[in-house]
Design an enzyme around this catalytic site. Sequence first.
Site, PDB file in Angstrom:
ATOM      1  CE  LYS A  27       7.485  -0.313  -2.741  1.00  0.00           C
ATOM      2  NZ  LYS A  27       5.903  -0.214  -2.699  1.00  0.00           N
ATOM      3  CG  ASN A  45       3.568  -1.964  -4.951  1.00  0.00           C
ATOM      4  OD1 ASN A  45       4.661  -2.453  -4.365  1.00  0.00           O
ATOM      5  ND2 ASN A  45       2.993  -1.175  -4.442  1.00  0.00           N
ATOM      6  CD  GLU A 101       2.141  -1.841   1.723  1.00  0.00           C
ATOM      7  OE1 GLU A 101       2.088  -1.056   1.046  1.00  0.00           O
ATOM      8  OE2 GLU A 101       3.224  -2.021   2.633  1.00  0.00           O
ATOM      9  CD  GLU A 134       0.252   1.411  -2.252  1.00  0.00           C
ATOM     10  OE1 GLU A 134       0.895   1.853  -3.340  1.00  0.00           O
ATOM     11  OE2 GLU A 134       1.022   0.429  -1.575  1.00  0.00           O
ATOM     12  CG  ASP A 136      -2.604   7.655   0.592  1.00  0.00           C
ATOM     13  OD1 ASP A 136      -2.896   8.739   0.937  1.00  0.00           O
ATOM     14  OD2 ASP A 136      -1.745   7.121  -0.386  1.00  0.00           O
ATOM     15  CE1 TYR A 179       7.045   7.543  -6.400  1.00  0.00           C
ATOM     16  CE2 TYR A 179       7.961   9.190  -4.588  1.00  0.00           C
ATOM     17  CZ  TYR A 179       7.589   7.941  -5.139  1.00  0.00           C
ATOM     18  OH  TYR A 179       7.546   6.530  -4.543  1.00  0.00           O
ATOM     19  N   GLY A 226       3.310   7.072  -0.021  1.00  0.00           N
ATOM     20  CA  GLY A 226       3.863   7.523  -1.240  1.00  0.00           C
ATOM     21  C   GLY A 226       4.393   9.013  -1.390  1.00  0.00           C
ATOM     22  N   GLY A 228      11.522   4.604  -6.159  1.00  0.00           N
ATOM     23  CA  GLY A 228      10.135   4.695  -6.417  1.00  0.00           C
ATOM     24  C   GLY A 228       9.505   3.646  -7.047  1.00  0.00           C
ATOM     25  CB  SER A 229      11.133   0.980  -9.241  1.00  0.00           C
ATOM     26  OG  SER A 229      12.088   0.644  -8.552  1.00  0.00           O
ATOM     27  CG  ASP A 230       5.514  -0.331  -7.484  1.00  0.00           C
ATOM     28  OD1 ASP A 230       4.904  -1.077  -8.444  1.00  0.00           O
ATOM     29  OD2 ASP A 230       4.842   0.521  -6.891  1.00  0.00           O
ATOM     30  CD  GLU A 236       5.188   3.691   2.773  1.00  0.00           C
ATOM     31  OE1 GLU A 236       5.594   3.137   1.850  1.00  0.00           O
ATOM     32  OE2 GLU A 236       3.754   4.075   2.571  1.00  0.00           O
ATOM     33  CG  HIS A 238       0.282   3.928   0.381  1.00  0.00           C
ATOM     34  ND1 HIS A 238      -0.261   5.271  -0.470  1.00  0.00           N
ATOM     35  CD2 HIS A 238       1.376   3.535   0.118  1.00  0.00           C
ATOM     36  CE1 HIS A 238       0.732   5.123  -1.372  1.00  0.00           C
ATOM     37  NE2 HIS A 238       1.754   4.354  -1.370  1.00  0.00           N
ATOM     38  CE  LYS A 242       6.168  -0.792   2.020  1.00  0.00           C
ATOM     39  NZ  LYS A 242       4.910   0.105   2.232  1.00  0.00           N
ATOM     40  CG  ASP A 250       4.300  -3.035  -0.947  1.00  0.00           C
ATOM     41  OD1 ASP A 250       3.326  -3.620  -1.779  1.00  0.00           O
ATOM     42  OD2 ASP A 250       4.315  -1.643  -1.220  1.00  0.00           O
TER      43      ASP A 250
END
Length: 416
Positions: A219, A250, A274, A300, A323, A34, A352, A24-26, A377, A350, A217, A248
């Site tokens: 990051k 972010n 993205e 997003e 989203d 989450y 998530g 989940g990290s960006d 996604e 998006h 994808k 992406d």
Amino acid sequence: MKKPIVIKKGLSNDMRFDLKDGAGSDAIHVKPVYAYAVCKLVTDSDVEGVGLAFTLGSGNKIVCQAIEYLVKHVEGKEIYELMDTFGATYKKMADDPNFRWLGPHKGVVQLALAAVVNACYDLWAKAEGVPLWKLLIDLSPEQLVNTLDFSYYEDILPKQEAIALIKNQRAGITQRESIIQTGYPGYDTSIGWFNYTDEQVLRNVEEAMNNGFTAMKLKVGAQNPDRDIRRAELVRKIAGDKATIMFDANQQWNLPQAISVCTKLKELNPYWIEEPTHPDDVYAHVALAKAVDVPLALGEHVPNKIIFKNFIQSGCMSFNQVDAVRVGGVSEFLLISLLSRKFNIPVVPHVGDMGQIHQHLVLFNHITLGHPALLLEHIPHLRDYFKHPVLISDGKYQTPMEPGMSADLLQYEYSY
């Protein structure tokens, strides 16, 4: 005759899930939690509506508090009567004078609005005994637009034009309905989380390809762009020239940085780049699109139909990533999808970890509106917490058949 179903009470629930090992990290959210701000609509029957908003941690509690206020707009309402003219109720909730100053139409209030709105659509589909995608594609154009709020869209997509647009897409619906059997193409985001090592990324690319994914994808957005280029080259090398690769950022780069790094990433033939810079900065994205001929995927973090309206008209948006838990729920998602269809900009939401809901909406977009069935996604980290988790086979979303929007969660106890 349909049996009336009255919403007796609206409840909220703060549910959070710790992720492990860098998942989940960006570039911005280095240690995400989450979380779902859940709205549950209790009725005078055995049917309940469940709607979700997605957050990344402690702010989830504040969203739940906003849900508890906004549900007052739907408590005591009969679901069929409510949804018959839902656009009017949506406007009242979005413009509630006690909350509008906090936005308008963005932030915590908009997330809470999404949860309440989504719960209404979920309850409606369950009352009809059909999945949400089926409910939506079976609505007449007039019924559909009555669930939408066209405020501030009168100049670009008036209600009657929206009806005509839907009617004009009737040709070809039979052929497009074949996607119900074949499944909707997915792409794998979980191969390339920001905190994953190069070795993890390469293993994940191979696993994704073995599972039938041809699109994935990575990051990017490191302080040292050389890291981004190196990892992007690794993914392209292992996935091959025919694979569909997205990058992406972010929102990590300013405009000069975005121009510089995107110019280098362009050499790797990305399907899109993205969120290259601040999500509200329409001008910067226009300037980037002029400076670097690379497709941009945006939306997003775009919170409402007005900013989407500006992005869509600006010409810089190649892919629309609206989203349904960031904007004001299914209702606003559908309106934005209509405008995007008018401008021939494909919608690739998006997710998530919200593929649960969006699998219904992309089916509607494709079948009813004629949007191309490109990609949806896929993020798998929370699938085990749902009663009816998404099913992926050979890289495709299998069509959900249970009534509702697939948002029902198993009854785990998470209290904060």
